[in-house]
Design an enzyme around this catalytic site. Sequence first.
Site, PDB file in Angstrom:
ATOM      1  N   PHE A 152      -0.131  -6.955 -11.578  1.00  0.00           N
ATOM      2  CA  PHE A 152       0.048  -6.735 -13.021  1.00  0.00           C
ATOM      3  C   PHE A 152       1.477  -6.992 -13.474  1.00  0.00           C
ATOM      4  O   PHE A 152       1.710  -7.399 -14.600  1.00  0.00           O
ATOM      5  CB  PHE A 152      -0.315  -5.285 -13.374  1.00  0.00           C
ATOM      6  CG  PHE A 152      -1.799  -5.020 -13.466  1.00  0.00           C
ATOM      7  CD1 PHE A 152      -2.720  -6.047 -13.474  1.00  0.00           C
ATOM      8  CD2 PHE A 152      -2.264  -3.714 -13.571  1.00  0.00           C
ATOM      9  CE1 PHE A 152      -4.080  -5.801 -13.571  1.00  0.00           C
ATOM     10  CE2 PHE A 152      -3.624  -3.447 -13.673  1.00  0.00           C
ATOM     11  CZ  PHE A 152      -4.531  -4.489 -13.669  1.00  0.00           C
TER      12      PHE A 152
ATOM     13  N   HIS B 197      -7.842   4.498  -7.412  1.00  0.00           N
ATOM     14  CA  HIS B 197      -7.982   3.976  -8.783  1.00  0.00           C
ATOM     15  C   HIS B 197      -9.373   3.408  -9.037  1.00  0.00           C
ATOM     16  O   HIS B 197      -9.565   2.602  -9.943  1.00  0.00           O
ATOM     17  CB  HIS B 197      -6.909   2.918  -9.068  1.00  0.00           C
ATOM     18  CG  HIS B 197      -5.520   3.493  -9.164  1.00  0.00           C
ATOM     19  ND1 HIS B 197      -4.386   2.726  -9.226  1.00  0.00           N
ATOM     20  CD2 HIS B 197      -5.095   4.783  -9.204  1.00  0.00           C
ATOM     21  CE1 HIS B 197      -3.316   3.514  -9.306  1.00  0.00           C
ATOM     22  NE2 HIS B 197      -3.722   4.763  -9.285  1.00  0.00           N
TER      23      HIS B 197
ATOM     24  N   CYS C 230     -22.178   9.782 -19.785  1.00  0.00           N
ATOM     25  CA  CYS C 230     -23.073  10.534 -18.890  1.00  0.00           C
ATOM     26  C   CYS C 230     -22.807  10.246 -17.414  1.00  0.00           C
ATOM     27  O   CYS C 230     -23.409  10.870 -16.540  1.00  0.00           O
ATOM     28  CB  CYS C 230     -24.538  10.272 -19.230  1.00  0.00           C
ATOM     29  SG  CYS C 230     -25.126   8.620 -18.782  1.00  0.00           S
TER      30      CYS C 230
ATOM     31  N   ASN D 256       7.215  -5.282   1.081  1.00  0.00           N
ATOM     32  CA  ASN D 256       7.081  -5.752  -0.308  1.00  0.00           C
ATOM     33  C   ASN D 256       8.022  -6.923  -0.546  1.00  0.00           C
ATOM     34  O   ASN D 256       9.076  -7.005   0.066  1.00  0.00           O
ATOM     35  CB  ASN D 256       7.429  -4.610  -1.282  1.00  0.00           C
ATOM     36  CG  ASN D 256       6.706  -4.741  -2.610  1.00  0.00           C
ATOM     37  OD1 ASN D 256       5.478  -4.720  -2.635  1.00  0.00           O
ATOM     38  ND2 ASN D 256       7.428  -4.886  -3.692  1.00  0.00           N
TER      39      ASN D 256
HETATM   40  P1  NAD Z   1       2.311  -3.661  -9.018  1.00  0.00           P
HETATM   41  O1  NAD Z   1       1.834  -4.877  -9.743  1.00  0.00           O
HETATM   42  O2  NAD Z   1       3.060  -2.629  -9.750  1.00  0.00           O
HETATM   43  O3  NAD Z   1       3.233  -4.081  -7.777  1.00  0.00           O
HETATM   44  C1  NAD Z   1       2.885  -5.068  -6.875  1.00  0.00           C
HETATM   45  C2  NAD Z   1       4.104  -5.291  -5.984  1.00  0.00           C
HETATM   46  O4  NAD Z   1       3.705  -6.183  -4.964  1.00  0.00           O
HETATM   47  C3  NAD Z   1       5.301  -5.906  -6.705  1.00  0.00           C
HETATM   48  O5  NAD Z   1       6.467  -5.181  -6.385  1.00  0.00           O
HETATM   49  C4  NAD Z   1       5.372  -7.340  -6.143  1.00  0.00           C
HETATM   50  O6  NAD Z   1       6.690  -7.773  -5.967  1.00  0.00           O
HETATM   51  C5  NAD Z   1       4.710  -7.151  -4.800  1.00  0.00           C
HETATM   52  N1  NAD Z   1       4.020  -8.345  -4.296  1.00  0.00           N
HETATM   53  C6  NAD Z   1       3.244  -9.218  -4.984  1.00  0.00           C
HETATM   54  N2  NAD Z   1       2.722 -10.141  -4.172  1.00  0.00           N
HETATM   55  C7  NAD Z   1       3.197  -9.860  -2.930  1.00  0.00           C
HETATM   56  C8  NAD Z   1       3.010 -10.458  -1.666  1.00  0.00           C
HETATM   57  N3  NAD Z   1       2.241 -11.529  -1.494  1.00  0.00           N
HETATM   58  N4  NAD Z   1       3.634  -9.908  -0.597  1.00  0.00           N
HETATM   59  C9  NAD Z   1       4.437  -8.818  -0.745  1.00  0.00           C
HETATM   60  N5  NAD Z   1       4.648  -8.206  -1.923  1.00  0.00           N
HETATM   61  C10 NAD Z   1       4.021  -8.717  -3.005  1.00  0.00           C
HETATM   62  O7  NAD Z   1       1.027  -3.082  -8.307  1.00  0.00           O
HETATM   63  P2  NAD Z   1       0.656  -1.597  -7.901  1.00  0.00           P
HETATM   64  O8  NAD Z   1       1.847  -0.898  -7.358  1.00  0.00           O
HETATM   65  O9  NAD Z   1      -0.567  -1.703  -7.086  1.00  0.00           O
HETATM   66  O10 NAD Z   1       0.277  -0.872  -9.287  1.00  0.00           O
HETATM   67  C11 NAD Z   1      -0.407  -1.497 -10.310  1.00  0.00           C
HETATM   68  C12 NAD Z   1      -1.812  -1.007 -10.626  1.00  0.00           C
HETATM   69  O11 NAD Z   1      -2.601  -2.157 -10.933  1.00  0.00           O
HETATM   70  C13 NAD Z   1      -2.520  -0.331  -9.506  1.00  0.00           C
HETATM   71  O12 NAD Z   1      -3.201   0.720 -10.057  1.00  0.00           O
HETATM   72  C14 NAD Z   1      -3.551  -1.353  -9.014  1.00  0.00           C
HETATM   73  O13 NAD Z   1      -4.757  -0.722  -8.721  1.00  0.00           O
HETATM   74  C15 NAD Z   1      -3.816  -2.213 -10.197  1.00  0.00           C
HETATM   75  N6  NAD Z   1      -4.129  -3.619  -9.809  1.00  0.00           N
HETATM   76  C16 NAD Z   1      -4.996  -3.871  -8.798  1.00  0.00           C
HETATM   77  C17 NAD Z   1      -5.280  -5.166  -8.424  1.00  0.00           C
HETATM   78  C18 NAD Z   1      -6.235  -5.406  -7.290  1.00  0.00           C
HETATM   79  O14 NAD Z   1      -7.125  -4.594  -7.082  1.00  0.00           O
HETATM   80  N7  NAD Z   1      -6.062  -6.470  -6.515  1.00  0.00           N
HETATM   81  C19 NAD Z   1      -4.671  -6.242  -9.071  1.00  0.00           C
HETATM   82  C20 NAD Z   1      -3.788  -5.959 -10.135  1.00  0.00           C
HETATM   83  C21 NAD Z   1      -3.517  -4.626 -10.483  1.00  0.00           C
END
Ligand code: NAD
Length: 264
Positions: free
Chosen positions: A37, A125, A136, A224
């Site tokens: 995101f 989540h 419901c 990360n």
């Molecule tokens: P976030 O988007 O806040 O953070 C993702 C992190 O991952 C970032 O710091 C980014 O730099 C890092 N990143 C991205 N690609 C990477 C890679 N290939 N290797 C290493 N690091 C990488 O995501 P979050 O902390 O999970 O929080 C956001 C919310 O959005 C969560 O609730 C999540 O459930 C939801 N979300 C879920 C999905 C999914 O299910 N795949 C996708 C988008 C958002």
Amino acid sequence: MPLADDLKRAAALLHAARRVVVVTGAGISTESGIPDFRSPGGLWSRHDPSQLTFNRFCASLETRKLYWEIATQAYPVMRDAEPNAAHEAVVAIERAGKLLALVTQNVDGLHQKAGSSPELTIEIHGSALGVRCIECGTDADREAVHRLVSDGDGAPTCDVCEGPLKPATISFGQAMPERETSSAFAAAASCDLMIVIGSSLVVYPAAALPEEAVRRGAALVIVNREPTGHDRLAEVVVHGSAGESMRRIADEAGLLASRRGFDG
Ligand code: NAD
């Protein structure tokens, strides 16, 4: 490129650990083609999160239509995605008998697709592969609802009570699932190693899990691409791609069939 020394230190911690909790965020799934995101081009660069809160979803038909428009674009990508090397490394940790719990913020089902046991996987989540009525609580079939929305029903409703249907994910402002949240914190309190993969660690309460683990004496490894909110708490921070970093850490720790790692 992750630093070789960081990978070795992370692998040594994994090799020695007996009760590992893995916490994953959207970054573990970007290499499977699912955007996160917060990175450039991600959902929050196109939409204001305050427009997509749970309260707004409940109160406004326009918000429900926008939510379903976004969900309907995202769902086929998640449904058809394949797990990557990082999901597989988490399965290897489980098969080595070291995994206490896998806590995922992700809603894409890729851990289970990779082979992680549902009993050890805590989806704090929710899941984008399900749909639930917000009145419901009745579950609806995701594929059927996807077809309805694709065919023009902008805001689908429940067959039982006609309440609004919503993807079975937890939105901003929506109550966290009690059982999953308390299981996640219980696991964090009793692990000896927590590995956080692909999370910016800015969304609470998930971001409080590493705080709890460290407070109770566990070591923390963060994998990360970019700095996170909790790097200062970590024993090792591996800056690199989740897939390559986790494959190398699991390999070096001797958890992949291809190599014996520390045991020679
Ligand atoms: P976030 O988007 O806040 O953070 C993702 C992190 O991952 C970032 O710091 C980014 O730099 C890092 N990143 C991205 N690609 C990477 C890679 N290939 N290797 C290493 N690091 C990488 O995501 P979050 O902390 O999970 O929080 C956001 C919310 O959005 C969560 O609730 C999540 O459930 C939801 N979300 C879920 C999905 C999914 O299910 N795949 C996708 C988008 C958002």
